[in-house]
Design an enzyme around this catalytic site. Structure first.
Site, PDB file in Angstrom:
ATOM      1  N   MET A  28       1.002  -1.311   0.114  1.00  0.00           N
ATOM      2  CA  MET A  28      -0.192   0.043  -0.169  1.00  0.00           C
ATOM      3  C   MET A  28       0.752   1.223  -0.187  1.00  0.00           C
ATOM      4  O   MET A  28       1.524   1.766   1.050  1.00  0.00           O
ATOM      5  CB  MET A  28      -0.864   0.110   1.287  1.00  0.00           C
ATOM      6  CG  MET A  28      -1.802  -1.223   1.468  1.00  0.00           C
ATOM      7  SD  MET A  28      -2.853  -1.479  -0.093  1.00  0.00           S
ATOM      8  CE  MET A  28      -2.854  -3.122  -0.304  1.00  0.00           C
ATOM      9  N   CYS A  29       0.884   2.026  -1.117  1.00  0.00           N
ATOM     10  CA  CYS A  29       2.214   2.787  -1.245  1.00  0.00           C
ATOM     11  C   CYS A  29       2.041   3.636  -2.402  1.00  0.00           C
ATOM     12  O   CYS A  29       1.398   3.407  -3.373  1.00  0.00           O
ATOM     13  CB  CYS A  29       3.430   2.227  -1.059  1.00  0.00           C
ATOM     14  SG  CYS A  29       3.620   0.579  -2.032  1.00  0.00           S
ATOM     15  N   GLY A  30       2.895   4.486  -2.695  1.00  0.00           N
ATOM     16  CA  GLY A  30       3.163   5.325  -3.607  1.00  0.00           C
ATOM     17  C   GLY A  30       4.587   5.129  -4.293  1.00  0.00           C
ATOM     18  O   GLY A  30       5.438   4.917  -3.146  1.00  0.00           O
ATOM     19  N   VAL A  41       6.784   5.646  -1.069  1.00  0.00           N
ATOM     20  CA  VAL A  41       6.414   6.004   0.180  1.00  0.00           C
ATOM     21  C   VAL A  41       5.485   4.844   0.691  1.00  0.00           C
ATOM     22  O   VAL A  41       5.032   4.211  -0.044  1.00  0.00           O
ATOM     23  CB  VAL A  41       5.530   7.392   0.056  1.00  0.00           C
ATOM     24  CG1 VAL A  41       6.392   8.464  -0.062  1.00  0.00           C
ATOM     25  CG2 VAL A  41       4.302   7.290  -0.883  1.00  0.00           C
TER      26      VAL A  41
END
Lengths: 651, 304
Positions: B1-3, B151
């Site tokens: 779950m991220c960028g 991130v």
């Protein structure tokens, strides 16, 4: 002409100004948008909003009436749930453009990403370029026009609406088929293309729903089923219930569908006991006045909290599964008891809004009945991820209940066996969810608490995500929760018991040292004693669904899905609904809720507590080894015979 | 779950403001992952027998004693320490070494948590946002030709520096990965690679992708070929970026459940989870971006 410059303003400030200008009827130019999310969200005035650059996610989402123009590209969820107006994008749109639209023209000059028009209901979504895969996924109505090529699975699981493709179609989805384009279609398309100055000289192919999967092949047999809870593990193996199950499946050729929740024995709050001897508390009408039961929910980020006169809410149940009369009675009862109601799926009617003092408006994956106006007039917004009775699965509303009125509110074709989507189009992970939550806050001016409803599954992971994604509170729903219709196997065997759910949820929050996000526990809460135990374990409040319905006349025949409810609760048939007397049932539900209040107060009195949150784990013991394992409470079988029943106050 | 985010400046001859550009891009999508942030950066002009290593060593007394153990093990392998520094919760060491890298790398992993190994690769990752990590590790000063960043919103594992991304391809030099998604045939793929002697240091699926690709490269496949086969071999939802000494590339699964947007001009290519990250590099401009289509991959090489 007003100007809003995102080089110097946050999106929140910019949207506030845009709304102010809109109220004054002024058009707005947005400068330096730089692909930021949520631009123009929540607009309900017919102004023109010109975005000079690219916009991010949910551009012009949750709006009604504006004309939005974007010079360059847009991110996910273009014009999300837009009700009317227009949206013109000069560049490309990312995934789920035109998601859940209900009437506007959404025109993208370039390409559109995957799942364009997912769960759209009305209006037109047009791509001047190509569409990625699964365009028209689960669309219920409206018109999707792709001037270029379409990717795989075009029209996957569409139930209504029309798709036109000017280029090549890579493949059609389940239950989608090609049909002839008639003159009228071609003229209407040409007119639309002209209006938006889309250069297109080819011809279109037309795709519609093939109609092979709109109804179950066989509906549930109208037999007098064995109504209640006798499971094969408990009594003799091939008992009558098991035989009945096999015979009915032999007719259906699929899983059975029924109402209510898990019927097999599971560890529950009834396996816990208070150490205090509750029988010593005399029935005392004054009990309630000596204790503080009131609480509030939802102030974590400065929204207006939902005030409750006691830590009890009405659980979400849809208008669709339940009759409108029942929804009104629940709303009235919640107002009489000064607590909070919940819409469930299927929208918020004027009658229910008027009857409920406070109501939470629930958003589900199908966006059935979802709209900005009802968001605004609700007291809280809730994102449904799943429910305890059937975690990971969508709702089922059998054709009998999908009346023209229900279909109109939800924006879907009538008389289909509605299988609601099991997931949100725009929430495929925690990272998307945080952007969705922010969209709701933008749309409602950061005034409404935003909660999440989680069916207990991977509780530890999920509740951490809920905390990190900034929900005001979490509704945690255990396996004992009921539903209007689900497969009986799922009801019995999928999910995590309510008792485990609350313990795991609280453990997870402690692990990450989370504070300030309350849990509302639901799933088989039946009285004040259960409520008190839930709060002693660490829940902030409980929500009651089934018990409220039973208080209001339900006879627990489990045939909620059939649509012929004999007491007028789980039906949309006017003849059946006539049997439901709103005001007397509202009073019955109210009296039941007051009995919960009295029980809570009496339990507090027995402990000499003045406030409901003085209850703690230290007050509880576990009566079974299983419950002790789950809760880590001391195993104390000697309390099994201790009186735990409270006499119900009269009057 | 991220960028995720990555950038490559096509003219590799002139080092560019890689660190500050990656910080800008990651800060732009920090909402996707506020828990931790990481960078995979490539240094310029390293001599061929030099290896850069970064370890998580904790802080204070623990850091010194871990570093001592690391150096002891290094000397067993004949690696001569040229430079060492304790910074943040990591130790950065440069050694002269030209033996069997895989054996050396696994030995290092057994003494301490390795963040990255490579002749040019340096991964820096820690809890907090892009600017927090910059404050502790001075990322903004970093000049280079290409790099990737991440991130993270921790869902299934703890918020710790070592659970942060990017991941280094354990046992292989200079390969890093940032990934948004979930590989569902993780254990099957991992067991296959383990049977062939590869080691894994985490249960993180991003590490698996890195080792998978590194293995393909070691078998003389090009990065493009490795990415192409990854789309067939990996199940689940994924959008990932990979970087090597002089390339970056992406692959995207067929479901396209995880977002990815790219911008390319004559000077650079930048890829990120969201356009907002790309637009941060060019404030006030409307960029001609494109979205990689489902089931595709691509690579870019810097000129030298």
């Amino acid at each position: 002409m007003a100007t809003v410059d995102l080089a110097s303003l946050s999106v929140r400030e910019a949207n506030e100004r845009i709304r102010e200008f809109a109220e004054a009827g002024e058009d707005v130019d947005v400068l330096n948008p730089d692909a930021r999310h949520h631009i123009g969200v929540g607009l309900v005035r017919p102004i023109t909003l010109r975005i000079h650059g690219s916009a991010g996610y949910f551009c012009g989402g949750l709006t009604d009436g504006p004309r939005v123009e974007v010079d360059a590209n847009v991110g996910w969820g273009l014009a999300d749930n837009m009700l009317s107006g227009s949206m013109v994008v000069r560049g490309n749109a990312s995934a789920i453009a035109g998601v859940a639209i209900r009437g506007p023209d959404v025109v993208v000059h370039g390409n559109i990403g995957s799942r364009a028009g997912q769960v759209m209901k009305e209006g037109t979504l047009l791509a001047g370029g190509n569409a990625s895969f699964m365009a028209g996924y689960m669309m219920y109505g409206g018109r999707l026009v792709i001037c270029g090529d379409s990717g795989e699975q075009l029209g996957q699981d569409m139930t209504g609406g029309t798709i036109y493709v000017g280029g090549r179609i890579q493949s059609l989805g389940t239950d989608a088929m090609l049909t002839d384009l008639d003159r009228e279609d071609a003229d209407e398309l040409a007119e639309f293309l002209d209006r938006y100055e889309i250069p297109f000289t080819g011809s279109f192919q037309k795709i519609v729903n093939a109609g092979k999967q709109l109804r179950y092949a066989r509906s549930e047999p109208r037999v007098r089923v064995i109504p209640f809870f006798e499971a094969s593990e408990v009594t003799n193996y091939w008992n009558e219930k098991v035989q009945e199950d096999v015979s009915i499946k032999a007719q259906l050729g699929r899983y059975r569908i029924r109402g209510y929740g898990a019927a097999r024995p599971l560890a529950h709050l009834s396996d816990l006991a208070f150490k205090q001897d509750l029988s010593m508390v005399p029935p005392d009408p004054g009990a309630v006045d000596r204790v503080e039961l009131s609480t509030s929910l939802g102030g974590r980020f400065g929204a207006t909290p939902i005030e409750l006169s006691m830590p009890v809410m009405i659980a979400p149940m849809s208008y669709g599964a339940l009759s409108k009369s029942t929804k009104i009675a629940l709303a009235k009862a919640s107002a009489l008891s000064d607590i909070c109601d919940n819409t469930g799926e299927g929208g918020l009617s004027d009658e229910v809004r008027a009857a409920a003092k406070r109501i939470v408006f629930q958003c589900l994956g199908g966006r059935l009945g979802w709209n900005i106006h009802d968001m605004r007039r609700a007291d809280g917004i809730e994102i449904y991820i799943s429910q305890g009775a059937k975690p990971g699965l969508g709702g089922q509303l059998m054709a009998k209940k999908v009346t023209p009125e229900i279909a109109r509110i939800r924006g879907i074709p009538a008389n289909i066996d509605l299988r609601s989507p099991s997931r949100h189009p725009d929430v495929l992970g925690a990272d998307d969810l945080v952007i969705k939550v922010e969209e709701f806050r933008e749309a409602t001016g950061y005034e409404k608490p935003i909660s999440v409803k989680l069916g207990a599954g991977r509780v530890k992971d999920d509740i951490k995500i809920a905390y990190k994604d900034g929900f005001d509170y979490t509704c945690l729903d255990g396996l004992q929760g009921s539903t209007g219709a689900a497969s009986s196997e799922v009801l019995e065997f999928v999910g995590i018991p309510t008792l485990s759910a609350i313990v795991e949820g609280l453990d997870a929050l402690e692990e990450i040292e989370a504070t300030g996000m309350p849990i509302v526990l639901m799933g088989g809460i039946k009285d004040g004693l259960d409520t008190a135990k839930a709060i002693a374990l660490g829940a902030h409040a409980v929500a009651m669904g089934t018990s409220a319905i039973i208080a209001g006349g339900c006879i627990a025949c489990l045939q909620c899905h059939v649509g012929q409810c004999v007491v007028g609760i789980a039906t949309q048939d006017p003849e059946h609904e006539k049997r439901y007397q709103i005001d007397p049932e509202a009073l019955n539900i109210h009296r039941f809720l007051e009995s919960v209040r009295w029980q809570l107060a009496s339990i507090l009195n027995a402990h000499n507590y003045a406030n409901v949150y003085e209850l703690s784990r230290a007050d509880l013991v576990a009566l079974t080894r299983e419950a002790a394992e789950i809760t880590r409470l001391p195993y104390a079988p000697e309390y099994r015979d201790a009186p735990q029943r409270l006499q119900v106050a009269t009057g | 779950m991220c960028g995720i985010a990555g950038i490559l400046y096509k003219d590799g001859a002139t080092p560019r403001a890689l660190g500050s550009d990656l910080i800008t891009m990651l800060d732009g999508c920090q909402h996707r992952g506020p828990d931790s942030t990481g960078f995979a950066l490539y240094h310029e002009g390293t001599e061929h027998d030099r290896l850069r290593l970064r370890f998580f060593v904790g802080e204070g007394e623990e850091a010194s004693s871990t570093l001592a153990r690391i150096k002891e093990k290094m000397s067993e392998f004949g690696a001569e320490v040229i430079e060492e520094e304790l910074i943040g919760s990591t130790a950065r060491v440069i050694v002269r070494f030209d033996g069997d890298l895989q054996a050396f790398a696994y030995a290092m992993e057994h003494v301490a948590k390795v963040v990255s190994i490579g002749s040019r690769l340096d991964i820096v990752k820690d809890i907090g946002g892009a600017h927090d990590v910059d404050d502790n590790y001075h990322i903004a000063e970093f000049k280079g030709s290409h790099g990737i960043g991440h991130v993270r919103l921790a869902t299934e594992s703890d918020v710790t520096p070592d659970a942060s991304h990017p991941f280094w391809a354990t046992g292989f030099a200079d390969i890093a990965i940032v990934h948004n998604g979930q590989i569902t045939n993780y254990w099957k793929m991992r067991r296959r690679l383990e049977k062939r002697g590869f080691e894994f240091n985490t249960d993180n699926d991003s590490e698996l992708i890195a080792v998978y690709l590194a293995d393909k490269l070691a078998q003389d496949h090009t990065l493009s070929e490795a990415l192409e086969s990854s789309i067939d071999d990996l199940d689940g939802t994924f959008s990932f970026l990979v970087s090597t000494q002089d390339e970056i590339g992406y692959a995207k699964d067929r479901l396209a459940a995880k977002p990815m947007v790219m911008y390319e001009d004559g000077d650079l290519v930048a890829i990120a989870s969201e356009e907002v990250s790309l637009n941060r590099l060019f404030p006030g401009e409307a960029l001609a971006t494109s979205e990689p289509t489902p089931g595709t991959y691509r690579t870019w090489q810097r000129s030298t």
